[in-house]
Design a protein around this motif. Structure first.
Motif, PDB file in Angstrom:
ATOM      1  N   PHE A   1      11.204   1.141   4.828  1.00  0.00           N
ATOM      2  CA  PHE A   1      11.743   1.646   3.559  1.00  0.00           C
ATOM      3  C   PHE A   1      11.044   2.938   3.146  1.00  0.00           C
ATOM      4  N   ASP A   2       9.734   3.017   3.326  1.00  0.00           N
ATOM      5  CA  ASP A   2       9.000   4.233   2.961  1.00  0.00           C
ATOM      6  C   ASP A   2       9.511   5.446   3.741  1.00  0.00           C
ATOM      7  N   GLN A   3       9.941   5.227   4.966  1.00  0.00           N
ATOM      8  CA  GLN A   3      10.483   6.320   5.779  1.00  0.00           C
ATOM      9  C   GLN A   3      11.902   6.679   5.348  1.00  0.00           C
ATOM     10  N   ALA A   4      12.688   5.663   4.987  1.00  0.00           N
ATOM     11  CA  ALA A   4      14.111   5.889   4.717  1.00  0.00           C
ATOM     12  C   ALA A   4      14.401   6.367   3.302  1.00  0.00           C
TER      13      ALA A   4
ATOM     14  N   LEU B   1       5.411  -8.857   8.858  1.00  0.00           N
ATOM     15  CA  LEU B   1       6.828  -8.701   8.547  1.00  0.00           C
ATOM     16  C   LEU B   1       7.036  -7.778   7.349  1.00  0.00           C
ATOM     17  N   VAL B   2       6.331  -8.068   6.255  1.00  0.00           N
ATOM     18  CA  VAL B   2       6.534  -7.310   5.026  1.00  0.00           C
ATOM     19  C   VAL B   2       5.970  -5.901   5.162  1.00  0.00           C
ATOM     20  N   ASP B   3       4.837  -5.754   5.845  1.00  0.00           N
ATOM     21  CA  ASP B   3       4.251  -4.427   6.027  1.00  0.00           C
ATOM     22  C   ASP B   3       5.187  -3.527   6.821  1.00  0.00           C
TER      23      ASP B   3
ATOM     24  N   GLN C   1       0.839  -1.195   0.000  1.00  0.00           N
ATOM     25  CA  GLN C   1       0.000   0.000   0.000  1.00  0.00           C
ATOM     26  C   GLN C   1       0.879   1.252   0.000  1.00  0.00           C
ATOM     27  N   GLY C   2       0.277   2.380  -0.366  1.00  0.00           N
ATOM     28  CA  GLY C   2       0.963   3.655  -0.228  1.00  0.00           C
ATOM     29  C   GLY C   2       1.879   3.989  -1.387  1.00  0.00           C
ATOM     30  N   GLN C   3       2.939   4.715  -1.059  1.00  0.00           N
ATOM     31  CA  GLN C   3       3.837   5.312  -2.038  1.00  0.00           C
ATOM     32  C   GLN C   3       4.520   4.268  -2.919  1.00  0.00           C
ATOM     33  N   VAL C   4       4.526   4.515  -4.222  1.00  0.00           N
ATOM     34  CA  VAL C   4       5.374   3.779  -5.151  1.00  0.00           C
ATOM     35  C   VAL C   4       6.598   4.638  -5.410  1.00  0.00           C
TER      36      VAL C   4
ATOM     37  N   GLU D   1       9.642 -10.262  -2.123  1.00  0.00           N
ATOM     38  CA  GLU D   1       9.872 -10.042  -3.552  1.00  0.00           C
ATOM     39  C   GLU D   1       8.699  -9.311  -4.188  1.00  0.00           C
ATOM     40  N   VAL D   2       7.471  -9.691  -3.830  1.00  0.00           N
ATOM     41  CA  VAL D   2       6.292  -9.010  -4.351  1.00  0.00           C
ATOM     42  C   VAL D   2       6.336  -7.533  -3.990  1.00  0.00           C
ATOM     43  N   TRP D   3       6.680  -7.247  -2.740  1.00  0.00           N
ATOM     44  CA  TRP D   3       6.765  -5.849  -2.296  1.00  0.00           C
ATOM     45  C   TRP D   3       7.754  -5.078  -3.170  1.00  0.00           C
ATOM     46  N   ALA D   4       8.947  -5.634  -3.364  1.00  0.00           N
ATOM     47  CA  ALA D   4       9.989  -4.918  -4.107  1.00  0.00           C
ATOM     48  C   ALA D   4       9.566  -4.649  -5.548  1.00  0.00           C
TER      49      ALA D   4
END
Length: 208
Positions: free
Chosen positions: A194-197, A186-188, A45-48, A84-87
């Protein structure tokens, strides 16, 4: 029965990279049984993040032991597959300003370990429904930017820990729910880190 999840985070800046560590503790009623596929993972969810790179490479450096006490290899999807799906859905290669720049997403660890807990015997053991197992999960992943010569210009490293306990008398559906929520959590949480960094550390290679 689900107890509230408590999350703790800490950040460290080292060299040119940002190292994030997060820990999550919680418990769910259930008992693990990987015989059938779990519910589908929650999509990111959220930013791409649109990256000024020529390509995105996803590397799985983690090799599952495929033996007790690890059980991550028996899940469907595994923590590795969910990461992997997230990335692939969140990190988009939009073309580099300087040819040859590459983004690398590296899954370094995606383990879940089963720990047997002591349960009461005697009369109490006949009537109690105490936690019988704890599942400790660790997800570690790096996001790197490398130039045309292969030199690493930027790096973000994330570590996420999560735990769940399951009770002796859990239903089958409750058991499957434990696995699904543990992997999704875990993935969320990794994604949130990552979204913060990324905007703080990857500004020159971001485009909107």
């Amino acid at each position: 029965m689900i107890t509230p999840i408590v999350t703790r985070r800490r950040m460290l800046v080292q060299g040119g990279g940002l190292l994030l560590a997060a820990a999550t503790l919680g418990s769910l009623a259930g008992c693990a049984d990987p015989a059938k596929p779990m519910p589908a993972p929650t999509l990111p969810q959220g930013q791409v993040w649109n990256l000024l790179v020529d390509r995105l490479e996803v590397e799985v450096a983690y090799v599952a032991p495929r033996a007790a006490p690890n059980i991550d290899h028996a899940l469907s999807p595994t923590p590795t597959q969910a990461a992997e799906v997230w990335a692939r859905q969140k990190l988009i290669a939009k073309g580099a300003q300087t040819p040859g720049v590459t983004a690398r997403f590296i899954i370094r660890r995606a383990s879940i370990i089963e720990v047997a807990l002591a349960t009461p015997g005697g009369i109490r053991g006949l009537v109690a429904d105490d936690p019988a197992f704890r599942y400790d999960a660790i997800l570690e992943a790096d996001l790197e930017i490398r130039n045309a010569t292969g030199f690493r210009d930027r790096q973000i490293a994330v570590r996420q820990d999560a735990s769940r306990t399951v009770k002796e008398r859990a239903t089958y559906d409750e058991r499957r729910a434990v696995w699904a929520e543990l992997v999704n959590d875990l993935v969320d949480q990794m994604g949130r880190s990552f979204d913060q960094a990324i905007p703080a550390n990857f500004g020159p290679v971001l485009t909107y």
